[in-house]
Scaffold this motif. Structure first.
Motif, PDB file in Angstrom:
ATOM      1  N   GLY A 118       0.681  -1.165  -0.154  1.00  0.00           N
ATOM      2  CA  GLY A 118      -0.027   0.194   0.196  1.00  0.00           C
ATOM      3  C   GLY A 118       0.857   1.469  -0.012  1.00  0.00           C
ATOM      4  N   ALA A 119       0.628   2.130   0.782  1.00  0.00           N
ATOM      5  CA  ALA A 119       0.981   3.678   0.749  1.00  0.00           C
ATOM      6  C   ALA A 119       2.198   3.651   1.165  1.00  0.00           C
ATOM      7  N   PRO A 120       2.671   3.017   2.032  1.00  0.00           N
ATOM      8  CA  PRO A 120       4.335   2.951   2.632  1.00  0.00           C
ATOM      9  C   PRO A 120       5.240   2.349   1.461  1.00  0.00           C
ATOM     10  N   ALA A 121       4.739   1.666   0.476  1.00  0.00           N
ATOM     11  CA  ALA A 121       5.540   1.527  -0.828  1.00  0.00           C
ATOM     12  C   ALA A 121       6.187   2.678  -1.359  1.00  0.00           C
ATOM     13  N   CYS A 122       5.334   3.819  -1.211  1.00  0.00           N
ATOM     14  CA  CYS A 122       5.728   4.900  -1.853  1.00  0.00           C
ATOM     15  C   CYS A 122       7.011   5.758  -1.306  1.00  0.00           C
ATOM     16  N   VAL A 137       1.574   4.272 -10.478  1.00  0.00           N
ATOM     17  CA  VAL A 137       0.635   2.830 -10.311  1.00  0.00           C
ATOM     18  C   VAL A 137       0.091   3.112  -8.946  1.00  0.00           C
ATOM     19  N   ALA A 138       0.586   3.731  -8.166  1.00  0.00           N
ATOM     20  CA  ALA A 138       0.032   4.078  -6.789  1.00  0.00           C
ATOM     21  C   ALA A 138      -1.716   4.744  -7.048  1.00  0.00           C
ATOM     22  N   GLY A 139      -1.498   5.622  -7.991  1.00  0.00           N
ATOM     23  CA  GLY A 139      -2.827   6.456  -8.366  1.00  0.00           C
ATOM     24  C   GLY A 139      -3.727   5.458  -9.151  1.00  0.00           C
ATOM     25  N   TRP A 140      -3.139   4.500  -9.847  1.00  0.00           N
ATOM     26  CA  TRP A 140      -3.896   3.733 -10.763  1.00  0.00           C
ATOM     27  C   TRP A 140      -4.469   2.755  -9.600  1.00  0.00           C
ATOM     28  N   CYS A 148       0.028   8.376   0.818  1.00  0.00           N
ATOM     29  CA  CYS A 148       1.167   8.024  -0.318  1.00  0.00           C
ATOM     30  C   CYS A 148       1.869   9.291  -0.272  1.00  0.00           C
ATOM     31  N   LEU A 149       1.416  10.424  -0.306  1.00  0.00           N
ATOM     32  CA  LEU A 149       2.230  11.777  -0.409  1.00  0.00           C
ATOM     33  C   LEU A 149       2.973  11.892   0.653  1.00  0.00           C
ATOM     34  N   LEU A 150       2.746  11.511   2.027  1.00  0.00           N
ATOM     35  CA  LEU A 150       3.330  11.647   3.064  1.00  0.00           C
ATOM     36  C   LEU A 150       4.533  10.574   2.918  1.00  0.00           C
ATOM     37  N   TYR A 151       4.343   9.407   2.461  1.00  0.00           N
ATOM     38  CA  TYR A 151       5.766   8.495   2.369  1.00  0.00           C
ATOM     39  C   TYR A 151       6.509   8.901   1.363  1.00  0.00           C
TER      40      TYR A 151
END
Length: 171
Positions: A118-122, A137-140, A148-151
């Motif tokens: 999930g978001a931590p992958a960002c 891809v996170a947006g997709w 996501c933006l934080l990470y």
């Protein structure tokens, strides 16, 4: 010969730092380099800091904000691409899911990995080559935008901090 080399390096750093516009240029370069355009912002950050050491922290922070916002734009581009693809599939009567046979097993593994973490992958959005597409891809995948933006921001801050600090001490 050594003086000529040092003069050349100094001229290159001066050009990369764009000192006439300073932090504004750093923001724009960092923002653009976080989209899918292939360019790096680290040389500009390093050049500015090398010429104006007192701007170390402001340059790191401005570059981080610009690069993170660029990653956010890339996330939105990924979401928009997904929505457009879903509309086209729906209009053609194919349903919202990907059609079998159009993706490779590696594509499925990468998507499953990103869905799993999930978001931590960002946090990995700072990586060369794969970082910017990771944001798309996170947006997709419709991963939550703000986490996501934080990470992305944390990963990009650590990259700018470590790369600039190492380069300052090495060069």
């Amino acid at each position: 010969m050594e003086d000529a080399l040092m003069a050349g390096v100094s001229a290159l750093l001066h050009w990369l730092a764009i000192p006439e516009v300073g932090l504004g240029a750093i923001f724009v370069i960092a923002f653009v380099s976080a989209t899918l355009l292939p360019m790096g912002s680290e040389p500009a950050v390093f050049g500015l800091v090398k010429l104006q050491p007192e701007l170390f922290w402001p340059a790191i922070l401005v570059a981080t904000v610009g690069n993170t916002l660029g990653g956010g734009l890339t996330w939105w581009m990924g979401l928009a691409a997904r929505q457009a693809a879903d509309r086209v599939r729906h209009e053609r009567g194919h349903g919202p899911e990907l059609q079998p046979g159009h993706d490779t097993p590696a594509d499925h593994r990468a998507l499953r990995w990103l869905q799993r973490y999930g978001a931590p992958a960002c946090l990995l959005s700072w990586l060369p080559v794969v970082g910017d597409p990771l944001c798309a891809v996170a947006g997709w995948l419709r991963l939550p935008f703000w986490p996501c933006l934080l990470y992305m921001g944390v990963g990009k801050f650590l990259r700018y901090l470590s790369m600039t600090a190492v380069l300052i001490h090495v060069i």
